[in-house]
Write a protein that holds these residues in place. Sequence first.
Motif, PDB file in Angstrom:
ATOM      1  N   THR A 283       0.844  -1.201   0.000  1.00 15.51           N
ATOM      2  CA  THR A 283       0.000   0.000   0.000  1.00 15.51           C
ATOM      3  C   THR A 283       0.873   1.243   0.000  1.00 15.51           C
ATOM      4  OG1 THR A 283      -0.114   0.035   2.430  1.00 15.51           O
ATOM      5  CG2 THR A 283      -1.872  -1.136   1.252  1.00 15.51           C
ATOM      6  N   THR A 284       0.368   2.282  -0.633  1.00 17.88           N
ATOM      7  CA  THR A 284       1.046   3.573  -0.649  1.00 17.88           C
ATOM      8  C   THR A 284       0.018   4.653  -0.891  1.00 17.88           C
ATOM      9  OG1 THR A 284       2.714   4.948  -1.751  1.00 17.88           O
ATOM     10  CG2 THR A 284       1.559   3.342  -3.108  1.00 17.88           C
ATOM     11  N   GLN A 285       0.285   5.836  -0.405  1.00 15.79           N
ATOM     12  CA  GLN A 285      -0.619   6.963  -0.612  1.00 15.79           C
ATOM     13  C   GLN A 285      -0.153   7.858  -1.754  1.00 15.79           C
ATOM     14  OE1 GLN A 285      -3.468   7.124   1.200  1.00 15.79           O
ATOM     15  NE2 GLN A 285      -2.782   5.200   2.096  1.00 15.79           N
ATOM     16  N   GLN A 286       0.849   7.438  -2.481  1.00 14.61           N
ATOM     17  CA  GLN A 286       1.476   8.324  -3.463  1.00 14.61           C
ATOM     18  C   GLN A 286       1.075   8.028  -4.904  1.00 14.61           C
ATOM     19  OE1 GLN A 286       5.657   7.930  -2.682  1.00 14.61           O
ATOM     20  NE2 GLN A 286       5.540   8.992  -0.730  1.00 14.61           N
ATOM     21  N   VAL A 287       0.056   7.213  -5.128  1.00 15.57           N
ATOM     22  CA  VAL A 287      -0.340   6.877  -6.492  1.00 15.57           C
ATOM     23  C   VAL A 287      -1.839   7.095  -6.691  1.00 15.57           C
ATOM     24  CG1 VAL A 287       1.532   5.281  -7.032  1.00 15.57           C
ATOM     25  CG2 VAL A 287      -0.454   4.460  -5.783  1.00 15.57           C
ATOM     26  N   ALA A 288      -2.322   8.236  -6.253  1.00 11.87           N
ATOM     27  CA  ALA A 288      -3.743   8.540  -6.366  1.00 11.87           C
ATOM     28  C   ALA A 288      -4.205   8.576  -7.816  1.00 11.87           C
ATOM     29  CB  ALA A 288      -4.043   9.878  -5.692  1.00 11.87           C
ATOM     30  N   ASP A 289      -3.284   8.848  -8.749  1.00  7.83           N
ATOM     31  CA  ASP A 289      -3.677   8.901 -10.155  1.00  7.83           C
ATOM     32  C   ASP A 289      -3.954   7.521 -10.730  1.00  7.83           C
ATOM     33  OD1 ASP A 289      -1.061   8.021 -10.145  1.00  7.83           O
ATOM     34  OD2 ASP A 289      -0.404   9.254 -11.817  1.00  7.83           O
ATOM     35  N   ALA A 290      -3.601   6.464 -10.009  1.00  8.27           N
ATOM     36  CA  ALA A 290      -3.895   5.103 -10.435  1.00  8.27           C
ATOM     37  C   ALA A 290      -4.764   4.424  -9.377  1.00  8.27           C
ATOM     38  CB  ALA A 290      -2.613   4.316 -10.675  1.00  8.27           C
ATOM     39  N   ASP A 291      -5.878   5.063  -9.051  1.00  5.54           N
ATOM     40  CA  ASP A 291      -6.798   4.545  -8.041  1.00  5.54           C
ATOM     41  C   ASP A 291      -7.633   3.435  -8.673  1.00  5.54           C
ATOM     42  OD1 ASP A 291      -8.813   4.060  -6.195  1.00  5.54           O
ATOM     43  OD2 ASP A 291      -8.929   6.141  -5.555  1.00  5.54           O
ATOM     44  N   CYS A 292      -7.182   2.209  -8.510  1.00  6.99           N
ATOM     45  CA  CYS A 292      -7.809   1.073  -9.190  1.00  6.99           C
ATOM     46  C   CYS A 292      -9.264   0.872  -8.772  1.00  6.99           C
ATOM     47  CB  CYS A 292      -7.001  -0.195  -8.929  1.00  6.99           C
ATOM     48  SG  CYS A 292      -5.340  -0.153  -9.657  1.00  6.99           S
ATOM     49  N   GLN A 293      -9.537   1.052  -7.490  1.00  3.25           N
ATOM     50  CA  GLN A 293     -10.914   0.874  -7.019  1.00  3.25           C
ATOM     51  C   GLN A 293     -11.842   1.898  -7.662  1.00  3.25           C
ATOM     52  OE1 GLN A 293     -12.143  -1.643  -4.650  1.00  3.25           O
ATOM     53  NE2 GLN A 293     -13.923  -0.905  -5.808  1.00  3.25           N
ATOM     54  N   ALA A 294     -11.393   3.154  -7.741  1.00  2.95           N
ATOM     55  CA  ALA A 294     -12.213   4.198  -8.354  1.00  2.95           C
ATOM     56  C   ALA A 294     -12.459   3.909  -9.832  1.00  2.95           C
ATOM     57  CB  ALA A 294     -11.545   5.558  -8.182  1.00  2.95           C
ATOM     58  N   MET A 295     -11.434   3.401 -10.520  1.00  3.92           N
ATOM     59  CA  MET A 295     -11.600   3.084 -11.939  1.00  3.92           C
ATOM     60  C   MET A 295     -12.585   1.931 -12.123  1.00  3.92           C
ATOM     61  SD  MET A 295      -7.835   3.611 -13.710  1.00  3.92           S
ATOM     62  CE  MET A 295      -6.786   3.083 -12.357  1.00  3.92           C
ATOM     63  N   LEU A 296     -12.471   0.891 -11.283  1.00  2.41           N
ATOM     64  CA  LEU A 296     -13.403  -0.225 -11.386  1.00  2.41           C
ATOM     65  C   LEU A 296     -14.836   0.243 -11.114  1.00  2.41           C
ATOM     66  CD1 LEU A 296     -13.964  -3.297 -11.667  1.00  2.41           C
ATOM     67  CD2 LEU A 296     -13.685  -3.445  -9.177  1.00  2.41           C
ATOM     68  N   ASP A 297     -15.016   1.051 -10.075  1.00  3.14           N
ATOM     69  CA  ASP A 297     -16.350   1.531  -9.730  1.00  3.14           C
ATOM     70  C   ASP A 297     -16.964   2.313 -10.880  1.00  3.14           C
ATOM     71  OD1 ASP A 297     -16.053   0.369  -7.264  1.00  3.14           O
ATOM     72  OD2 ASP A 297     -15.584   2.245  -6.212  1.00  3.14           O
ATOM     73  N   ASP A 298     -16.161   3.178 -11.508  1.00  2.00           N
ATOM     74  CA  ASP A 298     -16.672   3.969 -12.616  1.00  2.00           C
ATOM     75  C   ASP A 298     -16.992   3.083 -13.814  1.00  2.00           C
ATOM     76  OD1 ASP A 298     -17.203   6.700 -13.721  1.00  2.00           O
ATOM     77  OD2 ASP A 298     -15.635   6.106 -15.139  1.00  2.00           O
TER      78      ASP A 298
END
Length: 328
Positions: A283-298
Amino acid sequence: MSRSALKPPLVSILINNYNYENFLPTAIDSALNQTYSNVEVVVVDDGSTDRSRQLINQYGDRIISVFKKNGGQASALNAGFAASKGEIICLLDADDIFLPEKASQVVAIFQSDSDIDWVFTESAPVETSDILPNKLEDLFASIRSQSSVENLGKINFSKSILKGKLPDFTPSTSNLCFSHKLLGTLFPLPEIKGLSGVAISDLYIKILAVGLGTGYVSKENLGIYRFHNNYYKNLDLSKKRRMFGEINTTTGYWISKNFPEFRAISQKILGKGFATYLSSTYTTQQVADADCQAMLDDYLSSSSIFDRLKTTLIIFYYRIRLKFKNFV
């Protein structure tokens, strides 16, 4: 009129670099020393913190230099493509090498058929310790003597992509060449950096190129793939899965966004990617531009009930498989 009847096309060799000062000059020299004369070399430095920029400046106007803030591979490729003028674009990673005849061979294939949109070749894997600047010609000769000249020929894989089938003939970045016209339909790339800087990578370009155009695959080694301690090799399994998960989730998501006709293939790539992402404990907080969960949800929010179920089953299938594997 065939391409062979026209004047020799300009070939742009696009080199993207980040902190590869030890390898970059060899890559640039290999691009400049092509037997084909109508070549421009575009070198993009993606915010390196080593001596890369000083080395690039030493080439002066022999190359087109692009200096930018660090933004990841997609950002660097966007900048390089915008600066290029070639009818044919060849990609070259800064740690790899082209054989002198690479551009000439690629041009010959493009000129053989006016319908060709992409050409994929091969590279010989070589350890860095075996790449000696004063003995490159000997190395090139050895590669030529062992290289297969068998060609798989012209390929139209577009119908298979539409059905969700992944091509098995797409090589690594430094083996990819495209018509400027085809890349114009793909660029600019979504600038998603992610954990490794390559959340949007050559995977996005290759899949779409094969789906949108007709191409030619050659098994001839026209380059050198350098073995060295790069970023990926030094990652543990959890980080590798995080990286693989980001690349595939992001690629599948943005293919569906920008090219909805390829939903079948985007669904497969995204599903496998998200399953791999879930299998990582990193886990890391530095890759918000690759938010996999947000992409899947959308992605799911714009899907039919049937497609949601199918995507969920794909994720479940790969999650089960990954539990019994010790690799990505």
